[in-house]
Motif scaffolding. Structure first.
Motif, PDB file in Angstrom:
ATOM      1  N   TYR A   3       0.607  -1.414  -0.431  1.00  0.00           N
ATOM      2  CA  TYR A   3      -0.177   0.044  -0.545  1.00  0.00           C
ATOM      3  C   TYR A   3       0.705   1.460   0.187  1.00  0.00           C
ATOM      4  O   TYR A   3      -0.166   2.235   0.100  1.00  0.00           O
ATOM      5  CB  TYR A   3      -1.188  -0.381   1.270  1.00  0.00           C
ATOM      6  CG  TYR A   3      -2.693  -1.016   1.173  1.00  0.00           C
ATOM      7  CD1 TYR A   3      -2.939  -0.662   0.302  1.00  0.00           C
ATOM      8  CD2 TYR A   3      -1.932  -2.422   1.334  1.00  0.00           C
ATOM      9  CE1 TYR A   3      -3.705  -0.901  -0.434  1.00  0.00           C
ATOM     10  CE2 TYR A   3      -3.336  -3.162   0.941  1.00  0.00           C
ATOM     11  CZ  TYR A   3      -4.081  -2.715   0.579  1.00  0.00           C
ATOM     12  OH  TYR A   3      -5.089  -2.949   0.065  1.00  0.00           O
ATOM     13  N   THR A  55      -1.307  10.223   6.874  1.00  0.00           N
ATOM     14  CA  THR A  55      -1.293  11.329   5.972  1.00  0.00           C
ATOM     15  C   THR A  55      -0.297  12.338   6.322  1.00  0.00           C
ATOM     16  O   THR A  55       0.314  12.509   7.331  1.00  0.00           O
ATOM     17  CB  THR A  55      -2.498  11.504   5.177  1.00  0.00           C
ATOM     18  OG1 THR A  55      -3.118  11.993   6.862  1.00  0.00           O
ATOM     19  CG2 THR A  55      -3.343  10.702   4.926  1.00  0.00           C
ATOM     20  N   SER A  56       0.293  13.459   5.409  1.00  0.00           N
ATOM     21  CA  SER A  56       1.157  14.373   5.952  1.00  0.00           C
ATOM     22  C   SER A  56       0.347  15.357   7.336  1.00  0.00           C
ATOM     23  O   SER A  56       1.367  15.894   8.706  1.00  0.00           O
ATOM     24  CB  SER A  56       1.642  15.340   5.313  1.00  0.00           C
ATOM     25  OG  SER A  56      -0.190  15.984   4.488  1.00  0.00           O
ATOM     26  N   ASP A  79       5.696   4.333  -4.362  1.00  0.00           N
ATOM     27  CA  ASP A  79       6.286   5.775  -4.594  1.00  0.00           C
ATOM     28  C   ASP A  79       4.586   6.208  -5.068  1.00  0.00           C
ATOM     29  O   ASP A  79       4.632   7.329  -5.687  1.00  0.00           O
ATOM     30  CB  ASP A  79       7.027   5.515  -6.070  1.00  0.00           C
ATOM     31  CG  ASP A  79       8.579   4.948  -5.293  1.00  0.00           C
ATOM     32  OD1 ASP A  79       8.521   5.404  -4.156  1.00  0.00           O
ATOM     33  OD2 ASP A  79       9.576   5.011  -5.808  1.00  0.00           O
ATOM     34  N   GLU A  80       3.491   5.199  -5.990  1.00  0.00           N
ATOM     35  CA  GLU A  80       3.112   5.754  -6.869  1.00  0.00           C
ATOM     36  C   GLU A  80       1.635   6.381  -6.233  1.00  0.00           C
ATOM     37  O   GLU A  80       0.441   6.830  -6.183  1.00  0.00           O
ATOM     38  CB  GLU A  80       2.354   4.901  -7.496  1.00  0.00           C
ATOM     39  CG  GLU A  80       2.881   4.834  -9.281  1.00  0.00           C
ATOM     40  CD  GLU A  80       4.111   3.619  -8.849  1.00  0.00           C
ATOM     41  OE1 GLU A  80       4.423   3.122  -8.207  1.00  0.00           O
ATOM     42  OE2 GLU A  80       5.576   3.981  -9.312  1.00  0.00           O
ATOM     43  N   THR A  81       1.451   5.915  -4.628  1.00  0.00           N
ATOM     44  CA  THR A  81       0.066   5.594  -3.480  1.00  0.00           C
ATOM     45  C   THR A  81       0.112   7.895  -2.914  1.00  0.00           C
ATOM     46  O   THR A  81       1.120   8.452  -2.998  1.00  0.00           O
ATOM     47  CB  THR A  81       0.371   5.579  -2.367  1.00  0.00           C
ATOM     48  OG1 THR A  81       1.211   4.094  -2.798  1.00  0.00           O
ATOM     49  CG2 THR A  81      -0.290   5.636  -1.456  1.00  0.00           C
ATOM     50  N   GLU A  82      -1.105   8.257  -3.311  1.00  0.00           N
ATOM     51  CA  GLU A  82      -1.641   9.055  -3.377  1.00  0.00           C
ATOM     52  C   GLU A  82      -2.128   9.398  -1.979  1.00  0.00           C
ATOM     53  O   GLU A  82      -1.998   8.531  -1.258  1.00  0.00           O
ATOM     54  CB  GLU A  82      -2.693   9.223  -4.562  1.00  0.00           C
ATOM     55  CG  GLU A  82      -2.588   9.237  -5.910  1.00  0.00           C
ATOM     56  CD  GLU A  82      -2.129  10.619  -6.711  1.00  0.00           C
ATOM     57  OE1 GLU A  82      -1.798  11.325  -5.830  1.00  0.00           O
ATOM     58  OE2 GLU A  82      -1.285  10.766  -7.461  1.00  0.00           O
ATOM     59  N   GLU A  83      -1.904  10.685  -1.742  1.00  0.00           N
ATOM     60  CA  GLU A  83      -2.057  11.362  -0.328  1.00  0.00           C
ATOM     61  C   GLU A  83      -3.249  10.903   0.315  1.00  0.00           C
ATOM     62  O   GLU A  83      -3.854  10.434   1.357  1.00  0.00           O
ATOM     63  CB  GLU A  83      -1.743  12.893   0.325  1.00  0.00           C
ATOM     64  CG  GLU A  83      -2.524  13.863   0.774  1.00  0.00           C
ATOM     65  CD  GLU A  83      -1.015  13.625   2.443  1.00  0.00           C
ATOM     66  OE1 GLU A  83      -1.177  14.400   3.346  1.00  0.00           O
ATOM     67  OE2 GLU A  83       0.371  12.795   2.012  1.00  0.00           O
ATOM     68  N   ASP A  84      -4.289  11.144  -0.992  1.00  0.00           N
ATOM     69  CA  ASP A  84      -5.416  10.619  -0.310  1.00  0.00           C
ATOM     70  C   ASP A  84      -6.118   8.703  -0.264  1.00  0.00           C
ATOM     71  O   ASP A  84      -7.063   8.407   0.251  1.00  0.00           O
ATOM     72  CB  ASP A  84      -6.676  11.416  -1.270  1.00  0.00           C
ATOM     73  CG  ASP A  84      -7.005  10.778  -2.498  1.00  0.00           C
ATOM     74  OD1 ASP A  84      -5.912   9.729  -2.884  1.00  0.00           O
ATOM     75  OD2 ASP A  84      -7.210  11.169  -3.705  1.00  0.00           O
ATOM     76  N   GLU A  85      -4.594   7.687  -0.044  1.00  0.00           N
ATOM     77  CA  GLU A  85      -4.564   6.933  -0.363  1.00  0.00           C
ATOM     78  C   GLU A  85      -4.703   6.437   0.873  1.00  0.00           C
ATOM     79  O   GLU A  85      -4.386   5.529   1.509  1.00  0.00           O
ATOM     80  CB  GLU A  85      -4.576   6.144  -1.365  1.00  0.00           C
ATOM     81  CG  GLU A  85      -5.110   6.448  -2.542  1.00  0.00           C
ATOM     82  CD  GLU A  85      -3.799   5.995  -4.061  1.00  0.00           C
ATOM     83  OE1 GLU A  85      -4.251   4.368  -4.123  1.00  0.00           O
ATOM     84  OE2 GLU A  85      -3.870   6.897  -4.476  1.00  0.00           O
TER      85      GLU A  85
END
Length: 245
Positions: free
Chosen positions: A104, A159-160, A107-113
């Protein structure tokens, strides 16, 4: 056979779980701050599912996921989720944390994921404890989920602006905080837990964020005044869950 544990809004079956309902899990589920209104929550090493269920009761989080490695505990967690009022918001993965992170957190994982809140009541008996019950021993010993692996994975999945909350032995607190800093996770809130006023501090409840806090909040929580006579602070913390609070 272990009897089901009945809370005010849900029931936990635990006869197939190595680690039964205990104070640590209830403390973490009740204490974890939700003031950032998490949309997605992850419970690492969910066991019976108690913490995820408490957070479902306490929050409006749309997506509450759990990970459990032990097959029997995973099945029981799933059944406890499905029997609750929040079944549509709860899901358990049967996986080890390391493989979950690898899948999960790419490097392709988006913040909203990623997750706004990650919680874990981790195994923390570093010494070899042999009770004769392999599943219970695995659930109790941090060889099955070392703190470094827990912290590293949590930092990748958060998340950040997310928070990571856990409960550990007080004697491990200083080292755990140092380790977390290596993965850019910094304490925001610490509550140290004592069984009674005269007892030594036994547990540390810790909240971490990715941004260093300029105002670290530190508190102490005492559970009992006398045997089975609970303090006001502990009662206030757990009264939404325990039947007799």
């Amino acid at each position: 056979m272990s009897k089901p544990f009945t809370f005010k809004q849900f029931t936990i079956n635990q006869d197939r779980c190595a680690m039964k309902i205990g104070t640590d899990g209830v403390l973490l589920g009740a204490w974890t701050p939700l003031d950032h209104n998490p949309y997605s929550i992850l419970d690492i090493g969910s066991g019976t599912g108690i913490i995820a269920l408490m957070l479902a009761q306490r929050s409006a989080a749309d997506n509450i996921e759990a990970i459990e490695l032990d097959a029997d505990a995973y099945e029981q967690c799933t059944e406890n989720f499905e029997a609750s009022d929040w079944a549509d918001r709860l899901f358990c993965f049967h996986a080890g944390f390391d493989e979950f992170v690898d899948e999960y957190a790419t490097d392709e994982t988006e913040e909203d994921e990623l997750y706004d809140l990650i919680v874990s009541n981790p195994p923390f008996y570093a010494e070899d404890v042999t009770s004769g019950n392999e599943a219970r021993d695995n659930a109790r010993q941090n060889t099955s989920l070392p703190f470094s692996e827990l912290i590293s994975g949590a930092s990748k999945l958060l998340t950040s602006i997310g928070t990571f909350c856990t409960i550990i032995p007080f004697k491990e607190e200083e080292e755990f905080i140092k380790l977390a800093a290596n993965y850019q996770l910094y304490p925001k809130q610490i509550t140290r837990v004592k069984g009674n006023a005269d007892a030594e501090v036994k547990r540390s409840l810790l909240e971490f964020t990715k941004k260093p806090s300029s105002n670290l909040k530190t508190e102490e929580l005492v559970i009992e005044k006398d045997r089975h006579v609970y303090t006001e602070n502990y009662t206030n913390l757990t009264r939404d869950f325990y039947l007799k609070m």
